[in-house]
Design a protein around this motif. Sequence first.
Motif, PDB file in Angstrom:
ATOM      1  N   PHE A 163       0.826  -1.201   0.000  1.00  0.00           N
ATOM      2  CA  PHE A 163       0.000   0.000   0.000  1.00  0.00           C
ATOM      3  C   PHE A 163       0.861   1.252   0.000  1.00  0.00           C
ATOM      4  CE2 PHE A 163      -1.720   3.497   2.490  1.00  0.00           C
ATOM      5  CZ  PHE A 163      -2.819   3.835   1.713  1.00  0.00           C
ATOM      6  N   GLN A 164       1.869   1.284   0.880  1.00  0.00           N
ATOM      7  CA  GLN A 164       2.726   2.462   0.988  1.00  0.00           C
ATOM      8  C   GLN A 164       3.547   2.692  -0.281  1.00  0.00           C
ATOM      9  OE1 GLN A 164       4.748   1.346   4.646  1.00  0.00           O
ATOM     10  NE2 GLN A 164       3.651   2.961   5.748  1.00  0.00           N
ATOM     11  N   LEU A 165       4.036   1.630  -0.885  1.00  0.00           N
ATOM     12  CA  LEU A 165       4.776   1.769  -2.139  1.00  0.00           C
ATOM     13  C   LEU A 165       3.896   2.404  -3.206  1.00  0.00           C
ATOM     14  CD1 LEU A 165       6.628  -1.661  -2.229  1.00  0.00           C
ATOM     15  CD2 LEU A 165       7.724   0.591  -2.002  1.00  0.00           C
ATOM     16  N   ASP A 166       2.679   1.927  -3.305  1.00  0.00           N
ATOM     17  CA  ASP A 166       1.741   2.477  -4.284  1.00  0.00           C
ATOM     18  C   ASP A 166       1.412   3.931  -3.968  1.00  0.00           C
ATOM     19  OD1 ASP A 166      -0.224   2.170  -6.528  1.00  0.00           O
ATOM     20  OD2 ASP A 166      -1.645   2.545  -4.895  1.00  0.00           O
ATOM     21  N   ASP A 167       1.121   4.214  -2.713  1.00  0.00           N
ATOM     22  CA  ASP A 167       0.729   5.559  -2.300  1.00  0.00           C
ATOM     23  C   ASP A 167       1.860   6.565  -2.496  1.00  0.00           C
ATOM     24  OD1 ASP A 167      -1.230   7.373  -1.004  1.00  0.00           O
ATOM     25  OD2 ASP A 167       0.295   7.440   0.578  1.00  0.00           O
ATOM     26  N   LEU A 185       9.267  -6.752  -2.987  1.00  0.00           N
ATOM     27  CA  LEU A 185       8.064  -7.540  -2.713  1.00  0.00           C
ATOM     28  C   LEU A 185       8.230  -8.991  -3.124  1.00  0.00           C
ATOM     29  CD1 LEU A 185       5.372  -4.919  -3.740  1.00  0.00           C
ATOM     30  CD2 LEU A 185       5.960  -5.657  -1.412  1.00  0.00           C
ATOM     31  N   ASP A 186       8.929  -9.236  -4.221  1.00  0.00           N
ATOM     32  CA  ASP A 186       9.143 -10.615  -4.665  1.00  0.00           C
ATOM     33  C   ASP A 186      10.023 -11.379  -3.686  1.00  0.00           C
ATOM     34  OD1 ASP A 186       7.581 -10.120  -6.884  1.00  0.00           O
ATOM     35  OD2 ASP A 186       9.256  -9.993  -8.303  1.00  0.00           O
ATOM     36  N   HIS A 221      10.943  -0.074   2.544  1.00  0.00           N
ATOM     37  CA  HIS A 221      10.360   0.990   3.363  1.00  0.00           C
ATOM     38  C   HIS A 221      11.304   2.193   3.445  1.00  0.00           C
ATOM     39  CE1 HIS A 221       8.065   3.025   6.404  1.00  0.00           C
ATOM     40  NE2 HIS A 221       9.178   3.147   7.110  1.00  0.00           N
ATOM     41  N   ALA A 222      12.578   1.940   3.699  1.00  0.00           N
ATOM     42  CA  ALA A 222      13.531   3.034   3.890  1.00  0.00           C
ATOM     43  C   ALA A 222      13.885   3.743   2.586  1.00  0.00           C
ATOM     44  CB  ALA A 222      14.807   2.498   4.550  1.00  0.00           C
ATOM     45  N   TYR A 223      14.242   2.974   1.567  1.00  0.00           N
ATOM     46  CA  TYR A 223      14.799   3.562   0.346  1.00  0.00           C
ATOM     47  C   TYR A 223      13.773   3.873  -0.731  1.00  0.00           C
ATOM     48  CZ  TYR A 223      19.376   2.646   2.247  1.00  0.00           C
ATOM     49  OH  TYR A 223      20.486   2.646   3.051  1.00  0.00           O
ATOM     50  N   ILE A 224      12.561   3.386  -0.555  1.00  0.00           N
ATOM     51  CA  ILE A 224      11.525   3.739  -1.531  1.00  0.00           C
ATOM     52  C   ILE A 224      10.456   4.571  -0.824  1.00  0.00           C
ATOM     53  CG2 ILE A 224       9.889   2.933  -3.256  1.00  0.00           C
ATOM     54  CD1 ILE A 224      11.529   0.320  -3.463  1.00  0.00           C
ATOM     55  N   VAL A 225       9.732   3.980   0.114  1.00  0.00           N
ATOM     56  CA  VAL A 225       8.605   4.675   0.747  1.00  0.00           C
ATOM     57  C   VAL A 225       9.066   5.943   1.475  1.00  0.00           C
ATOM     58  CG1 VAL A 225       6.786   4.522   2.495  1.00  0.00           C
ATOM     59  CG2 VAL A 225       7.205   2.597   0.955  1.00  0.00           C
ATOM     60  N   GLY A 226       9.941   5.797   2.438  1.00  0.00           N
ATOM     61  CA  GLY A 226      10.385   6.950   3.217  1.00  0.00           C
ATOM     62  C   GLY A 226      11.052   8.004   2.357  1.00  0.00           C
TER      63      GLY A 226
END
Length: 140
Positions: free
Chosen positions: A9-13, A95-96, A107-112
């Motif tokens: 969800f966070q990656l998409d958002d 994710l894979d 989470h750290a290098y993409i989402v954040g």
Amino acid sequence: MTAKELLEFQLDDAGYQVQKGFDGLPDDVYEQKVSPEAMTPLDMLEHLTEAYMAVIAESKGEKYEWGSFKVEDRSPANLKSLWSDYRTRACAAVLDKGDAASLKSGHAYIVGHDYYHVGQICELRLKADPSFDAYSIYRH
């Protein structure tokens, strides 16, 4: 909801918000800075792409050499295309693989990292065009 589902969800958002920040950005603004110390939108696209490249390399057990990514064609169209391509690949890689280290890296290098730069993009948009709706980056 599992940690992996939350990360999906966070990656998409976060990706949606970055994309919305760049949507409609006039070409002449891609080389502007909010302050002398800040990145330009072109710098941000190149920087985010390099972060995604590092995530991909690390997901394969490789060490990434930061600062090695240089783009000759720094046009907005090319950098947005590279950003999109590498972001998609990096999201898939974390994710894979799905293990704790990959999920934390995503989470750290993409989402954040994406959310961090979204604020900068919006601030620049507002500086260039005070009528820009900073809330337009959110899904309603």
